[in-house]
Design an enzyme around this catalytic site. Structure first.
Site, PDB file in Angstrom:
ATOM      1  N   HIS A  72      15.475  24.059  64.868  1.00  0.00           N
ATOM      2  CA  HIS A  72      16.762  24.548  65.386  1.00  0.00           C
ATOM      3  C   HIS A  72      17.495  25.322  64.296  1.00  0.00           C
ATOM      4  O   HIS A  72      17.790  24.780  63.240  1.00  0.00           O
ATOM      5  CB  HIS A  72      17.627  23.381  65.881  1.00  0.00           C
ATOM      6  CG  HIS A  72      17.274  22.929  67.264  1.00  0.00           C
ATOM      7  ND1 HIS A  72      18.180  22.399  68.136  1.00  0.00           N
ATOM      8  CD2 HIS A  72      16.096  22.966  67.927  1.00  0.00           C
ATOM      9  CE1 HIS A  72      17.585  22.111  69.281  1.00  0.00           C
ATOM     10  NE2 HIS A  72      16.315  22.444  69.173  1.00  0.00           N
ATOM     11  N   TYR A 200      27.966  19.427  70.149  1.00  0.00           N
ATOM     12  CA  TYR A 200      28.882  18.337  69.804  1.00  0.00           C
ATOM     13  C   TYR A 200      30.226  18.700  70.423  1.00  0.00           C
ATOM     14  O   TYR A 200      30.851  19.676  69.995  1.00  0.00           O
ATOM     15  CB  TYR A 200      29.042  18.219  68.296  1.00  0.00           C
ATOM     16  CG  TYR A 200      27.802  17.708  67.565  1.00  0.00           C
ATOM     17  CD1 TYR A 200      27.668  16.361  67.265  1.00  0.00           C
ATOM     18  CD2 TYR A 200      26.781  18.569  67.178  1.00  0.00           C
ATOM     19  CE1 TYR A 200      26.548  15.871  66.585  1.00  0.00           C
ATOM     20  CE2 TYR A 200      25.654  18.099  66.500  1.00  0.00           C
ATOM     21  CZ  TYR A 200      25.555  16.753  66.214  1.00  0.00           C
ATOM     22  OH  TYR A 200      24.446  16.290  65.545  1.00  0.00           O
ATOM     23  N   PRO A 292      26.708   8.069  63.895  1.00  0.00           N
ATOM     24  CA  PRO A 292      25.656   9.061  64.157  1.00  0.00           C
ATOM     25  C   PRO A 292      26.139  10.500  64.303  1.00  0.00           C
ATOM     26  O   PRO A 292      25.323  11.414  64.427  1.00  0.00           O
ATOM     27  CB  PRO A 292      25.023   8.564  65.468  1.00  0.00           C
ATOM     28  CG  PRO A 292      26.041   7.673  66.083  1.00  0.00           C
ATOM     29  CD  PRO A 292      26.847   7.093  64.980  1.00  0.00           C
TER      30      PRO A 292
END
Ligand code: RFL
Ligand code: PHB
Length: 389
Positions: A72, A200, A292
């Site tokens: 990515h 995100y 995380p």
């Protein structure tokens, strides 16, 4: 039994350390509390830093990752409908690889089997003795019988709830902890990912993450109160919540389907200092936990292993203790920087119950700045792709 390095815990830290040490001619025995199937069934991390990828290749377990892992070049951070692309490649020259922790662990078990190393599963009552002497040993129960393992060093790779950290006397260590007032509800589903790159998402409805394992397997998370249980979340409720947090274009076109795994993980920042007591070394989640949000947990475990592996090889094959003496300080310097980044990402992207209106404005201003400043995006990218070892 006798070995050079006794490794407590057969998760990614213990397996990778064992793999690297055995390839360098150092003998190990891994003592693992669970069955192999149980270790392999835990769905956890998904993003590997370039340094982790390089270390896995060095360990001789890079072939399938290189074939099946997804490189990515960037990811997205969103604020409601504002999509901010973080171009890792352009900003840092480096990339990350999406390849699940389950796959990493599967590859490490296969490589350990091929080398014929000793991994004892379903051991209980593990006790580390005399770690502060020159002759440490470990006692445990295996197949219903008591057993003893003598060794030169002990590597505590047994995760946050293991025995290794607690073996260090309380007056010889310090704990730093921050518990966040929410968890992540994670869902794995056999559906194409909502987007080519991770998103995100900050939103008025809270945080969400759209991730993936491959072109046909998606991994999604939403923030939930700590009091929620998996049973409270039907698939329908989960998809509705996820879609309410993601940018509307993405939410409107994404494919939903039945979940094949669903779990809740609380978010915590935790560091134990130092990482060494005599001949016992703490590695990975046994020593530290990150929320995380920065994708750092597994990657920090890998950098710990890198430092300790070199130190142990030098100590055991050349009689040079410089590396093991420096281990704790070197690993902690990198750990604290990843702690800072994970905390910053968590604060930037989550809604805190009971927060005031000012806190939500701070998140919005931070994200607007991120969208307008290449410097801010470069800082995020540098941390996300992994700081140097
Ligand atoms: P692990 O993976 O916890 O493995 C430790 C192993 O030690 C065994 N063990 C014992 N063995 C013998 N005797 C004892 N007394 C023992 N006590 C425990 C356990 O059975 C286990 O097999 O630690 P390790 O190897 O350091 O690896 C660290 C990573 O697993 C961890 O950092 C990441 O998975 C963290 N993490 C995540 N990181 C990410 O980057 N992205 C994620 O999405 C993500 N999700 C997660 C996570 C960690 C979670 N945990 C620990 C609650 C989700 C969860 C649920
Ligand atoms: C995942 O795919 O499980 C994942 C990816 C990025 C994170 C956390 C989890 O920051």
């Amino acid at each position: 039994m006798k070995t050079q390095v006794a490794i407590i815990g057969g998760g990614p830290s213990g397996l990778l350390l064992s793999q690297l040490l055995n390839r360098a001619g150092v003998a190990t025995v891994i003592l693992e509390r669970s069955s192999r199937d149980h270790v392999l069934s835990r769905i956890r991390a998904g993003v590997l830093e370039a340094g982790t990828v390089a270390l896995l290749r060095e360990a001789g377990v890079g072939a399938r990752m290189d074939r099946e892992g997804l490189p990515h070049d960037g990811c997205f951070v969103s604020d409601d409908d504002l999509m901010i692309r973080i171009d890792f490649k352009a900003l840092t020259g480096s990339t990350v690889t999406v390849y699940g922790q389950t796959e990493v662990t599967t590859d490490l078990y296969a490589a350990q089997d091929a080398m014929g190393t000793t991994i004892l599963h379903e051991v209980s009552d593990v006790v580390i003795h005399d770690a502060d002497s020159n002759a440490p040993f470990v006692t445990f129960t295996h197949d219903g019988a008591p057993a003893r393992l003598d060794c030169a060093y002990v590597a505590g790779c047994d995760g946050f709830h293991g025995v290794s950290r607690k073996t260090i006397p309380a007056d010889k260590r310090q704990e730093f902890e921050k518990v966040y007032p929410f968890g992540w509800l994670g869902v794995l589903s056999r559906t194409p990912p909502a987007n080519d790159e991770l998103i995100y998402a900050n939103s008025a409805n809270g945080f969400a993450l759209a991730s993936m394992r491959n072109a046909a397997l998606s991994r999604y998370y939403v923030q939930v109160p700590l009091t929620d249980r998996v049973e409270d979340w039907s698939d329908e409720r989960f998809w509705a919540k996820l879609q309410s947090c993601l940018p509307s274009d993405v939410a409107g076109t994404m494919v939903t389907g039945p979940s094949i795994e669903k779990s809740i993980a609380p978010l915590r920042s935790f560091v134990n200092e130092p990482l060494r007591w005599g001949r016992l070394f703490l590695v990975g989640d046994a020593a530290h936990i990150v929320p995380p949000t920065g994708a750092k947990g597994l990657n920090l475990a890998a950098s710990d292993v890198f430092y300790l592996y070199h130190g142990l090889v030098d100590a055991l094959t050349k009689g040079d203790a410089t590396g093991i003496d420096a281990y704790s300080a070197r690993a902690l310097a990198r750990i604290w920087k990843a702690m800072r980044f994970s905390w910053q990402m968590t604060m930037m992207l989550h809604r805190f119950d009971g927060e005031d209106a000012y806190a939500a404005q701070m998140r919005k201003a931070t994200l607007l700045h991120l969208s307008q400043s290449e410097t801010a995006r470069r800082d995020l990218a540098e941390n996300y792709i992994g700081l140097p070892y």
